[in-house]
Design an enzyme around this catalytic site. Sequence first.
Site, PDB file in Angstrom:
ATOM      1  N   ASN A   1       1.768   7.621   6.249  1.00 44.63           N
ATOM      2  CA  ASN A   1       1.339   7.544   5.073  1.00 44.63           C
ATOM      3  C   ASN A   1       0.351   8.505   5.113  1.00 44.63           C
ATOM      4  O   ASN A   1       0.026   9.329   4.241  1.00 44.63           O
ATOM      5  CB  ASN A   1       0.367   6.028   3.969  1.00 44.63           C
ATOM      6  CG  ASN A   1       1.446   5.546   3.884  1.00 44.63           C
ATOM      7  OD1 ASN A   1       2.306   6.394   2.603  1.00 44.63           O
ATOM      8  ND2 ASN A   1       2.266   4.443   3.974  1.00 44.63           N
TER       9      ASN A   1
ATOM     10  N   ASP B   1     -19.348  33.021 -28.223  1.00 47.57           N
ATOM     11  CA  ASP B   1     -19.548  33.108 -27.239  1.00 47.57           C
ATOM     12  C   ASP B   1     -21.388  32.640 -27.517  1.00 47.57           C
ATOM     13  O   ASP B   1     -22.264  32.733 -27.210  1.00 47.57           O
ATOM     14  CB  ASP B   1     -20.005  34.412 -27.131  1.00 47.57           C
ATOM     15  CG  ASP B   1     -19.480  35.365 -28.223  1.00 47.57           C
ATOM     16  OD1 ASP B   1     -19.648  34.549 -29.337  1.00 47.57           O
ATOM     17  OD2 ASP B   1     -19.805  36.186 -28.107  1.00 47.57           O
TER      18      ASP B   1
ATOM     19  N   VAL C   1       1.253  -1.219   0.058  1.00 43.55           N
ATOM     20  CA  VAL C   1       0.197  -0.086  -0.388  1.00 43.55           C
ATOM     21  C   VAL C   1       0.806   1.377   0.170  1.00 43.55           C
ATOM     22  O   VAL C   1       0.877   2.099   0.569  1.00 43.55           O
ATOM     23  CB  VAL C   1      -0.935  -0.191   1.449  1.00 43.55           C
ATOM     24  CG1 VAL C   1      -1.518   1.165   1.074  1.00 43.55           C
ATOM     25  CG2 VAL C   1      -2.097  -0.958   1.215  1.00 43.55           C
TER      26      VAL C   1
ATOM     27  N   ASP D   1     -20.338  28.636 -31.737  1.00 37.99           N
ATOM     28  CA  ASP D   1     -19.141  28.108 -31.589  1.00 37.99           C
ATOM     29  C   ASP D   1     -19.273  26.924 -30.591  1.00 37.99           C
ATOM     30  O   ASP D   1     -17.797  26.374 -30.017  1.00 37.99           O
ATOM     31  CB  ASP D   1     -18.605  29.487 -30.669  1.00 37.99           C
ATOM     32  CG  ASP D   1     -18.756  30.656 -31.501  1.00 37.99           C
ATOM     33  OD1 ASP D   1     -18.095  30.584 -32.522  1.00 37.99           O
ATOM     34  OD2 ASP D   1     -18.670  31.522 -30.683  1.00 37.99           O
TER      35      ASP D   1
ATOM     36  N   GLU E   1      -2.438   6.145  -3.312  1.00 36.40           N
ATOM     37  CA  GLU E   1      -4.009   6.157  -3.946  1.00 36.40           C
ATOM     38  C   GLU E   1      -4.700   6.829  -3.885  1.00 36.40           C
ATOM     39  O   GLU E   1      -5.340   7.811  -3.596  1.00 36.40           O
ATOM     40  CB  GLU E   1      -4.940   5.065  -3.213  1.00 36.40           C
ATOM     41  CG  GLU E   1      -5.556   4.872  -2.183  1.00 36.40           C
ATOM     42  CD  GLU E   1      -5.064   5.827  -1.050  1.00 36.40           C
ATOM     43  OE1 GLU E   1      -4.356   5.663  -0.320  1.00 36.40           O
ATOM     44  OE2 GLU E   1      -4.279   4.269  -0.952  1.00 36.40           O
TER      45      GLU E   1
ATOM     46  N   ASP F   1     -12.244  33.796 -31.286  1.00 39.90           N
ATOM     47  CA  ASP F   1     -14.078  33.796 -32.334  1.00 39.90           C
ATOM     48  C   ASP F   1     -13.743  35.538 -31.617  1.00 39.90           C
ATOM     49  O   ASP F   1     -13.362  36.182 -31.108  1.00 39.90           O
ATOM     50  CB  ASP F   1     -15.179  33.205 -31.915  1.00 39.90           C
ATOM     51  CG  ASP F   1     -16.617  33.762 -32.000  1.00 39.90           C
ATOM     52  OD1 ASP F   1     -16.449  33.934 -33.686  1.00 39.90           O
ATOM     53  OD2 ASP F   1     -17.297  34.874 -31.623  1.00 39.90           O
TER      54      ASP F   1
ATOM     55  N   ASP G   1       1.423  11.962   2.918  1.00 34.23           N
ATOM     56  CA  ASP G   1       0.778  12.156   2.412  1.00 34.23           C
ATOM     57  C   ASP G   1      -0.682  12.794   1.832  1.00 34.23           C
ATOM     58  O   ASP G   1      -0.945  12.624   1.203  1.00 34.23           O
ATOM     59  CB  ASP G   1       0.239  10.796   1.932  1.00 34.23           C
ATOM     60  CG  ASP G   1       1.534   9.785   1.593  1.00 34.23           C
ATOM     61  OD1 ASP G   1       2.859  10.937   1.926  1.00 34.23           O
ATOM     62  OD2 ASP G   1       2.071   9.427   1.222  1.00 34.23           O
TER      63      ASP G   1
END
Length: 1017
Positions: free
Chosen positions: A802, A709, A316, A713, A321, A363, A806
């Site tokens: 961890n 706009d 792990v 578009d 993750e 544009d 983290d």
Amino acid sequence: MEDAFARSIPEVLDHFGVDPTKGLSDTQVVQHGRLYGINVLPEDKRAPFWKLVLKQFDDLLVKILIAAAVISFILALVNGETGLMAFLEPSVILLILAANAAVGVITETNAEKALEELRAYQADVATVLRNGCFSILPATELVPGDIVEVSVGCKIPADMRMIEMLSSQVRVDQAILTGESSSVEKELKTTTTTNAVYQDKTNILFSGTVMVAGRARAVVVGVGPNTAMGNIRDSMMQTEDEATPLKKKLDEFGTFLAKVIAGICVLVWIVNIGHFRDPAHGGFLRGAIHYFKFCSQSCWSLIFHVPFNIAVALAVAAIPEGLPAVVTTCLALGTKRMARLNAIVRSLPSVETLGCTTVICSDKTGTLTTNMMSVAKVCVVESAQRSPAATEYSVSGTTYAPEGIIFDNTGMQIDFPAQLPCLLHIAMCSALCNESTLQYNPDKGKYEKIGESTEVALRVFAEKVGLPGFNSMPSALNMLSNHERASYCNHYWEEQFRKMDVLEFSRDRKMMSVLCSRNQLNVLFSKGAPESIVARCTTILCNDDGSIVPLTADIRAELASRFHSFAGKETLRCLALALKWMPSGQQMLSFDDERDLTFIGLVGMLDPPRDEVRNAMLSCMTAGIRVIVVTGDNKSTAESLCRKIGAFDHMIEFSERSYTASEFEELPPLQQTLALQRMALFTRVEPSHKRMLVEALQNQNEVVAMTGDGVNDAPALKKADIGIAMGSGTAVAKSASDMVLADDNFASIVAAVAEGRAIYNNTKQFIRYMISSNIGEVVCIFVAAVLGIPDTLAPVQLLWVNLVTDGLPATAIGFNKQDSDVMKAKPRKVNEAVVTGWLFFRYLVIGAYVGLATVAGFIWWFVYADSGPKLPYVELMNFDTCPTRETTYPCSIFDDRHPSTVSMTVLVVVEMFNALNNLSENQSLLVVPPWSNMWLVASIIITMLLHILILYVHPLSVLFSVTPLSWDDWMVVFYLSIPVIIIDEVLKFFSRNPIGLRFRLWFRRSDLLPKREVRDK
């Protein structure tokens, strides 16, 4: 009927078998309904909710995480473990995955709203001729062949071919479809243009556009999906969302990391073959299973960050993750900062995509310009006695707000414009010969128009001129409320003059006239095309003294020259204004009255560029970002705008950089490729061309941002790597986009790009932090296994490390400030790896030190610490045979919590120092000090306080198998941890200086990382 624009009126009517005087019969309506369908945009088939959910788990890292959670759960059951700690790891993993899946489902659901909002542009009702009678029916009941009557203010209910004009002119605002800055005049004659685009089809009324002038009858030729609006819907449905550059690189990195993990698993298992027969395991097979669990622990630790037991603990730690969650958090922090810059992010990954944008397709109308017509130049005759006779005035102000200054031809401000005869009479004519309205909208906080843009521009000019007879004009007008100020001067003239009669604009006369009366004095005011007005003038009003003198051939020629300069070189839309004193008793006007007029002035109008656009363009060029202006307007008008905003400043010759859509399509494929690499302007385009442009650029490995706009578009916005809609734009454009500019400011894009680049850099920094720290955990357990010493960390301790290292610190790295030169670097290439060979080498070096320092702390307590047993190192290596032989120390010493506490504390502290290393990828801590990111400093302090809490609070210390440390222990922890900063400073030095170039080049050629495509630029 796709070619109705190229067919004559009788041909179109015959095609549908309809009599224009009676319309369709009930029988024909039923038949046509079956044949052509109903006038409704069909609902798209949505993916079932369960498919959307499953789609979020179709990712390699996510699959590995699910596998880890399942294995952890099974091992907990097999080992008969119970309680919270037994199932904590799989629960945390699954919760994180569920949160990420929820975000993904919400994002995809929001994206499909664009298709629903497209239906809002369909008309509700229509005036239809059937069975010889007109009736008002729901627009959804229209079928091809229906005869429909439309007038001013009507929303066109379907695509229709005009068959009869019931007024002198018909004008339609089709900006939502084509992006044209002004309304389009429609006509009955057949279009003969080859490869005609929407702008060329002047006899077609398009569904969803609005009639702004005139009245007409037309036959329906397309309904529902077979309309121009339906084509936009189809284009949007065909566009599939593509992974962002960061997502692609994280996927590649995940694949690479999975291979590394598998290699480590096998290696750890092989290293421990000699221990399979240890008596403690109860046999060779059980020993092999034990170390299989152990090796999976060491591998997965690089992956997950949430260890569970000896079998899966290290497992792990290898792929974080927490990585998806931290990436999401970093992007979310970026969206908050961008919101303060008026850039509202609808899709989190688009924040990072901005950082590697190489081309912005912008544009023109409403994006680079204000989409508010305004008077820019005025030409009057100063005096017939001087040469040149005419003089020019320039006018500031680029919106409908009645705010602006008038300057003479030397650039001097005119303090009292209304005291100049010509400017005063131009203001009168602008206010009276006008059918538009200017008003202030308090809800939106801006001035808005009702009617033609050119007429509103004249009203605004009248406000800028002010009123005569007041020395405080026009500054005194600023004391009025916005509502009063909107048309104060216009209302003054309308109160002074009473309108008697009007001659509407007609195509043959190209002018409009109004008869006004004031104090028994009748005056005719006229405005129109300069060639028509000047041809009807015989006298002129002089600006110096207000005298009226004959219009000579020389002055006529000079006015013609000024007109051609306005309309040609400066591409201004020009109108001439004139007046005529009429008999006092006249009540009506005739066309014969429009002769022997007195010329009062020539005005030039344009849709002006936004004030801040030029600097934004320069910033884009400095940042290596190419801007392509895309518009439905004609080529000369757009080229003039590009010169004003600086889009052509870096080009000596721009003839090969400006193309119309038809010119581009006629080029051979090879020349189209070359044209794309040079293009700066693309004109006369329709929605399909915009989407084609985005696809072509993406095929050249460009990262494309598209701004817009209008409804037209939307397909291109959805297809682009990042679609940027204007805040004042249509709901369809906003829903199809990834980001919305609340202030419609093109310059906000530059700030957003800088933020995107900073976010990418921060993403790299916390990936570096998390991976290098986790490599340290793997090295720690791997080295302990190779050396044959006891486990340096208990599973619950690795879990704690961890959780605290983290979480807050990794997230706080997302608050790193952007580098000062972030917008001076060229955009990174799409195929640039998140982790290069040199960076990965740096990860390994830092990770190796983190692991070795942790093991060193463990060994130090056993061998050197005064509070420890001071065992010979050989005894430590043979700890597992202690019960089978006589020793001078109790075997229980190997169960002491002190050495693992030292190891765990070293690991926590060294990772905190490593977090400081990640304030910048290459800049020294002397340049980017810790206090540059106080969030990171605070997170480190909180982390250390939490760690001290579990060391010195008894119930917690028992839970995490730790014991309080002495002052000497803390000093050793500090000495073992601080070198990680010195090592990274050396590596940063190599990254910054040429002395390290050969090392970096060697690592780029290494095969450590996945192969990358070579991008030819």
